[in-house]
Design an enzyme around this catalytic site. Structure first.
Site, PDB file in Angstrom:
ATOM      1  N   CYS A 192      51.494 -64.031  19.568  1.00 15.06           N
ATOM      2  CA  CYS A 192      51.500 -63.332  20.850  1.00 15.06           C
ATOM      3  C   CYS A 192      52.323 -64.122  21.866  1.00 15.06           C
ATOM      4  O   CYS A 192      52.160 -65.336  22.003  1.00 15.06           O
ATOM      5  CB  CYS A 192      50.048 -63.184  21.311  1.00 15.06           C
ATOM      6  SG  CYS A 192      49.855 -62.797  23.039  1.00 15.06           S
ATOM      7  N   GLU A 193      53.192 -63.433  22.558  1.00 16.01           N
ATOM      8  CA  GLU A 193      54.037 -64.125  23.538  1.00 16.01           C
ATOM      9  C   GLU A 193      53.277 -64.556  24.789  1.00 16.01           C
ATOM     10  O   GLU A 193      53.766 -65.380  25.545  1.00 16.01           O
ATOM     11  CB  GLU A 193      55.223 -63.238  23.924  1.00 16.01           C
ATOM     12  CG  GLU A 193      54.869 -61.987  24.675  1.00 16.01           C
ATOM     13  CD  GLU A 193      56.074 -61.095  24.943  1.00 16.01           C
ATOM     14  OE1 GLU A 193      56.040 -60.388  25.955  1.00 16.01           O
ATOM     15  OE2 GLU A 193      57.031 -61.108  24.144  1.00 16.01           O
ATOM     16  N   HIS A 194      52.083 -64.032  25.003  1.00 17.53           N
ATOM     17  CA  HIS A 194      51.337 -64.393  26.205  1.00 17.53           C
ATOM     18  C   HIS A 194      50.602 -65.728  26.072  1.00 17.53           C
ATOM     19  O   HIS A 194      50.470 -66.456  27.045  1.00 17.53           O
ATOM     20  CB  HIS A 194      50.319 -63.289  26.550  1.00 17.53           C
ATOM     21  CG  HIS A 194      50.972 -61.990  26.869  1.00 17.53           C
ATOM     22  ND1 HIS A 194      50.423 -60.773  26.540  1.00 17.53           N
ATOM     23  CD2 HIS A 194      52.156 -61.708  27.471  1.00 17.53           C
ATOM     24  CE1 HIS A 194      51.227 -59.801  26.935  1.00 17.53           C
ATOM     25  NE2 HIS A 194      52.279 -60.335  27.505  1.00 17.53           N
ATOM     26  N   HIS A 195      50.075 -66.023  24.883  1.00 16.15           N
ATOM     27  CA  HIS A 195      49.316 -67.263  24.677  1.00 16.15           C
ATOM     28  C   HIS A 195      49.857 -68.105  23.524  1.00 16.15           C
ATOM     29  O   HIS A 195      49.284 -69.149  23.211  1.00 16.15           O
ATOM     30  CB  HIS A 195      47.838 -66.943  24.379  1.00 16.15           C
ATOM     31  CG  HIS A 195      47.147 -66.215  25.478  1.00 16.15           C
ATOM     32  ND1 HIS A 195      47.014 -64.850  25.503  1.00 16.15           N
ATOM     33  CD2 HIS A 195      46.556 -66.669  26.608  1.00 16.15           C
ATOM     34  CE1 HIS A 195      46.365 -64.480  26.598  1.00 16.15           C
ATOM     35  NE2 HIS A 195      46.071 -65.572  27.287  1.00 16.15           N
TER      36      HIS A 195
ATOM     37  N   GLN B  67      52.529 -56.825  19.529  1.00 17.49           N
ATOM     38  CA  GLN B  67      52.410 -56.000  18.325  1.00 17.49           C
ATOM     39  C   GLN B  67      53.218 -54.710  18.477  1.00 17.49           C
ATOM     40  O   GLN B  67      53.855 -54.253  17.530  1.00 17.49           O
ATOM     41  CB  GLN B  67      50.941 -55.691  18.029  1.00 17.49           C
ATOM     42  CG  GLN B  67      50.748 -54.896  16.752  1.00 17.49           C
ATOM     43  CD  GLN B  67      49.294 -54.800  16.343  1.00 17.49           C
ATOM     44  OE1 GLN B  67      48.539 -55.750  16.459  1.00 17.49           O
ATOM     45  NE2 GLN B  67      48.888 -53.638  15.865  1.00 17.49           N
TER      46      GLN B  67
ATOM     47  N   HIS C 143      44.059 -60.281  16.875  1.00 13.89           N
ATOM     48  CA  HIS C 143      44.750 -61.190  17.789  1.00 13.89           C
ATOM     49  C   HIS C 143      43.805 -62.326  18.174  1.00 13.89           C
ATOM     50  O   HIS C 143      42.746 -62.074  18.747  1.00 13.89           O
ATOM     51  CB  HIS C 143      45.186 -60.433  19.046  1.00 13.89           C
ATOM     52  CG  HIS C 143      46.186 -59.359  18.773  1.00 13.89           C
ATOM     53  ND1 HIS C 143      47.373 -59.270  19.459  1.00 13.89           N
ATOM     54  CD2 HIS C 143      46.189 -58.335  17.882  1.00 13.89           C
ATOM     55  CE1 HIS C 143      48.065 -58.230  19.003  1.00 13.89           C
ATOM     56  NE2 HIS C 143      47.357 -57.648  18.049  1.00 13.89           N
TER      57      HIS C 143
ATOM     58  N   CYS D 126      44.132 -64.354  20.484  1.00  9.27           N
ATOM     59  CA  CYS D 126      43.982 -64.446  21.937  1.00  9.27           C
ATOM     60  C   CYS D 126      42.798 -63.600  22.400  1.00  9.27           C
ATOM     61  O   CYS D 126      42.299 -63.778  23.512  1.00  9.27           O
ATOM     62  CB  CYS D 126      45.263 -64.048  22.664  1.00  9.27           C
ATOM     63  SG  CYS D 126      45.870 -62.406  22.287  1.00  9.27           S
TER      64      CYS D 126
END
Length: 196
Positions: free
Chosen positions: A86-89, A128, A156, A158
Protein backbone atom coordinates in the site's frame (compact mmCIF):
# COMPACT_ATOMS: atom_id res chain seq x y z
CA UNK A 1 14.43 4.46 -13.07
CA UNK A 2 16.71 2.18 -11.07
CA UNK A 3 16.12 1.51 -7.40
CA UNK A 4 18.82 3.28 -5.35
CA UNK A 5 20.00 0.57 -2.94
CA UNK A 6 22.64 2.82 -1.35
CA UNK A 7 19.99 5.36 -0.36
CA UNK A 8 17.76 2.58 1.00
CA UNK A 9 20.65 1.22 3.13
CA UNK A 10 21.31 4.68 4.55
CA UNK A 11 17.65 5.36 5.34
CA UNK A 12 17.01 1.93 6.89
CA UNK A 13 20.00 2.50 9.16
CA UNK A 14 18.45 5.85 10.12
CA UNK A 15 15.08 4.21 10.80
CA UNK A 16 16.74 1.63 13.07
CA UNK A 17 18.41 4.46 14.99
CA UNK A 18 15.10 6.41 15.13
CA UNK A 19 13.46 3.32 16.64
CA UNK A 20 16.07 3.48 19.42
CA UNK A 21 18.03 0.42 18.36
CA UNK A 22 21.71 0.00 17.56
CA UNK A 23 22.21 -0.73 13.84
CA UNK A 24 25.72 -2.00 14.62
CA UNK A 25 24.60 -4.80 16.93
CA UNK A 26 25.00 -8.36 15.65
CA UNK A 27 21.38 -8.97 14.62
CA UNK A 28 21.06 -5.68 12.74
CA UNK A 29 24.50 -5.20 11.14
CA UNK A 30 23.40 -6.56 7.78
CA UNK A 31 19.75 -5.47 7.98
CA UNK A 32 20.14 -2.31 5.85
CA UNK A 33 21.71 -4.36 3.04
CA UNK A 34 19.12 -7.14 3.35
CA UNK A 35 16.27 -4.63 3.19
CA UNK A 36 17.82 -2.88 0.17
CA UNK A 37 18.07 -6.19 -1.71
CA UNK A 38 14.55 -7.16 -0.64
CA UNK A 39 13.11 -3.80 -1.78
CA UNK A 40 14.88 -4.12 -5.13
CA UNK A 41 13.05 -7.42 -5.67
CA UNK A 42 9.68 -6.50 -4.14
CA UNK A 43 9.40 -3.16 -5.96
CA UNK A 44 10.85 -4.28 -9.31
CA UNK A 45 7.73 -3.08 -11.14
CA UNK A 46 8.57 0.52 -10.26
CA UNK A 47 11.42 0.33 -12.79
CA UNK A 48 9.02 -0.05 -15.72
CA UNK A 49 6.06 1.72 -17.28
CA UNK A 50 2.93 -0.22 -18.18
CA UNK A 51 3.98 0.03 -21.83
CA UNK A 52 7.39 -1.49 -21.06
CA UNK A 53 5.77 -4.35 -19.11
CA UNK A 54 3.42 -5.00 -22.04
CA UNK A 55 6.42 -5.20 -24.37
CA UNK A 56 8.27 -7.54 -21.98
CA UNK A 57 5.39 -10.01 -21.73
CA UNK A 58 3.58 -9.77 -25.05
CA UNK A 59 4.43 -13.26 -26.30
CA UNK A 60 1.33 -14.24 -28.21
CA UNK A 61 0.20 -16.81 -30.70
CA UNK A 62 -1.78 -16.30 -33.86
CA UNK A 63 -5.24 -17.49 -33.07
CA UNK A 64 -6.59 -20.20 -35.36
CA UNK A 65 -9.83 -20.55 -33.37
CA UNK A 66 -11.62 -18.10 -35.64
CA UNK A 67 -12.37 -15.64 -32.89
CA UNK A 68 -13.37 -12.23 -34.03
CA UNK A 69 -15.12 -9.01 -33.27
CA UNK A 70 -18.55 -10.50 -32.76
CA UNK A 71 -17.49 -13.54 -30.76
CA UNK A 72 -17.76 -13.74 -26.98
CA UNK A 73 -15.16 -16.43 -26.31
CA UNK A 74 -13.49 -15.65 -22.99
CA UNK A 75 -10.00 -16.61 -21.86
CA UNK A 76 -9.89 -16.61 -18.06
CA UNK A 77 -6.90 -17.20 -15.80
CA UNK A 78 -8.12 -17.11 -12.23
CA UNK A 79 -6.70 -17.10 -8.72
CA UNK A 80 -3.22 -15.84 -9.63
CA UNK A 81 -1.51 -15.18 -6.28
CA UNK A 82 0.25 -11.83 -5.91
CA UNK A 83 1.27 -9.43 -3.15
CA UNK A 84 1.83 -5.71 -3.14
CA UNK A 85 2.43 -2.77 -0.81
CA UNK A 86 0.00 0.00 0.00
CA UNK A 87 1.37 3.39 -0.94
CA UNK A 88 -0.15 5.02 2.14
CA UNK A 89 1.68 2.98 4.81
CA UNK A 90 4.07 0.82 2.74
CA UNK A 91 2.09 -1.98 4.37
CA UNK A 92 1.81 -5.43 2.85
CA UNK A 93 -1.26 -6.34 0.81
CA UNK A 94 -1.45 -10.12 1.07
CA UNK A 95 -3.62 -13.16 0.37
CA UNK A 96 -4.23 -11.42 -2.94
CA UNK A 97 -5.65 -13.31 -5.90
CA UNK A 98 -6.12 -11.90 -9.38
CA UNK A 99 -8.43 -13.23 -12.06
CA UNK A 100 -7.85 -11.91 -15.58
CA UNK A 101 -10.25 -12.41 -18.47
CA UNK A 102 -10.05 -11.17 -22.03
CA UNK A 103 -11.71 -11.79 -25.36
CA UNK A 104 -8.97 -12.56 -27.89
CA UNK A 105 -8.76 -10.36 -30.96
CA UNK A 106 -6.49 -12.01 -33.53
CA UNK A 107 -4.03 -13.63 -31.13
CA UNK A 108 -3.84 -15.19 -27.68
CA UNK A 109 -1.34 -14.39 -24.96
CA UNK A 110 0.88 -17.07 -23.49
CA UNK A 111 -0.81 -18.01 -20.20
CA UNK A 112 2.34 -17.55 -18.13
CA UNK A 113 2.62 -14.00 -19.50
CA UNK A 114 -0.68 -13.10 -17.85
CA UNK A 115 0.65 -14.21 -14.46
CA UNK A 116 3.94 -12.37 -15.06
CA UNK A 117 2.06 -9.18 -15.93
CA UNK A 118 0.08 -9.46 -12.68
CA UNK A 119 3.26 -9.96 -10.65
CA UNK A 120 5.09 -7.04 -12.23
CA UNK A 121 2.16 -4.62 -11.95
CA UNK A 122 1.82 -5.48 -8.25
CA UNK A 123 5.50 -4.88 -7.47
CA UNK A 124 4.99 -1.17 -6.91
CA UNK A 125 3.77 1.11 -4.15
CA UNK A 126 0.13 0.79 -5.06
CA UNK A 127 -3.55 0.96 -4.40
CA UNK A 128 -5.46 -2.25 -5.11
CA UNK A 129 -7.71 -0.31 -7.46
CA UNK A 130 -4.69 0.85 -9.47
CA UNK A 131 -3.25 -2.66 -9.68
CA UNK A 132 -6.44 -3.73 -11.47
CA UNK A 133 -6.34 -0.72 -13.76
CA UNK A 134 -2.64 -1.26 -14.57
CA UNK A 135 -3.13 -4.97 -15.27
CA UNK A 136 -6.08 -4.20 -17.55
CA UNK A 137 -4.08 -1.57 -19.45
CA UNK A 138 -1.11 -3.91 -19.89
CA UNK A 139 -3.27 -6.88 -20.95
CA UNK A 140 -5.09 -4.69 -23.49
CA UNK A 141 -1.81 -3.63 -25.05
CA UNK A 142 -0.08 -7.01 -24.88
CA UNK A 143 -3.05 -8.97 -26.25
CA UNK A 144 -4.35 -6.43 -28.74
CA UNK A 145 -7.81 -6.81 -27.18
CA UNK A 146 -9.84 -3.97 -25.74
CA UNK A 147 -12.10 -6.40 -23.89
CA UNK A 148 -10.48 -7.13 -20.54
CA UNK A 149 -11.69 -7.80 -16.99
CA UNK A 150 -9.57 -7.91 -13.83
CA UNK A 151 -10.94 -9.01 -10.45
CA UNK A 152 -8.70 -8.79 -7.37
CA UNK A 153 -9.34 -9.85 -3.79
CA UNK A 154 -6.89 -9.22 -0.99
CA UNK A 155 -6.18 -8.39 2.62
CA UNK A 156 -4.43 -5.18 3.62
CA UNK A 157 -2.15 -5.18 6.65
CA UNK A 158 -2.73 -1.44 7.03
CA UNK A 159 -6.23 -2.53 8.06
CA UNK A 160 -5.56 -5.92 9.63
CA UNK A 161 -2.40 -5.29 11.69
CA UNK A 162 -2.82 -1.62 12.67
CA UNK A 163 -5.51 1.00 13.00
CA UNK A 164 -8.91 -0.69 13.00
CA UNK A 165 -7.29 -4.19 13.23
CA UNK A 166 -9.95 -6.08 11.28
CA UNK A 167 -7.89 -9.10 10.20
CA UNK A 168 -10.82 -10.90 8.55
CA UNK A 169 -11.70 -7.99 6.24
CA UNK A 170 -10.87 -8.45 2.57
CA UNK A 171 -11.18 -6.06 -0.34
CA UNK A 172 -12.51 -6.98 -3.78
CA UNK A 173 -12.04 -4.70 -6.80
CA UNK A 174 -13.17 -5.07 -10.39
CA UNK A 175 -11.83 -3.39 -13.49
CA UNK A 176 -13.77 -3.82 -16.73
CA UNK A 177 -12.70 -2.59 -20.15
CA UNK A 178 -14.47 -2.74 -23.50
CA UNK A 179 -17.40 -5.13 -23.83
CA UNK A 180 -16.96 -6.32 -20.24
CA UNK A 181 -18.04 -2.81 -19.20
CA UNK A 182 -21.17 -2.70 -21.33
CA UNK A 183 -22.35 -6.27 -21.97
CA UNK A 184 -24.31 -7.72 -19.03
CA UNK A 185 -24.37 -11.17 -20.69
CA UNK A 186 -20.56 -11.21 -20.81
CA UNK A 187 -20.37 -10.08 -17.19
CA UNK A 188 -22.74 -12.86 -16.12
CA UNK A 189 -20.77 -15.42 -18.11
CA UNK A 190 -17.58 -14.23 -16.43
CA UNK A 191 -19.08 -14.43 -12.93
CA UNK A 192 -20.33 -17.96 -13.65
CA UNK A 193 -16.83 -18.97 -14.77
CA UNK A 194 -15.33 -17.43 -11.64
CA UNK A 195 -17.69 -19.35 -9.39
CA UNK A 196 -16.60 -22.76 -10.72
Amino acid sequence: MAIDKDAIRMHIRGILEALGDNPDREGLKETPDRVARMYEEMFEGMNYTNHEIAEMFNKSFQDDLQVGENRKDIVLVKDIPIFSHCEHHIALMYDMHVSVAYIPADRVLGLSKIARICDMAAKRLQLQERIGSDIAEIICEASGSGDVAVIISGTHSCMSARGIKKEAASTVTTTFRGRFETDAVLQNQLYMMLSK
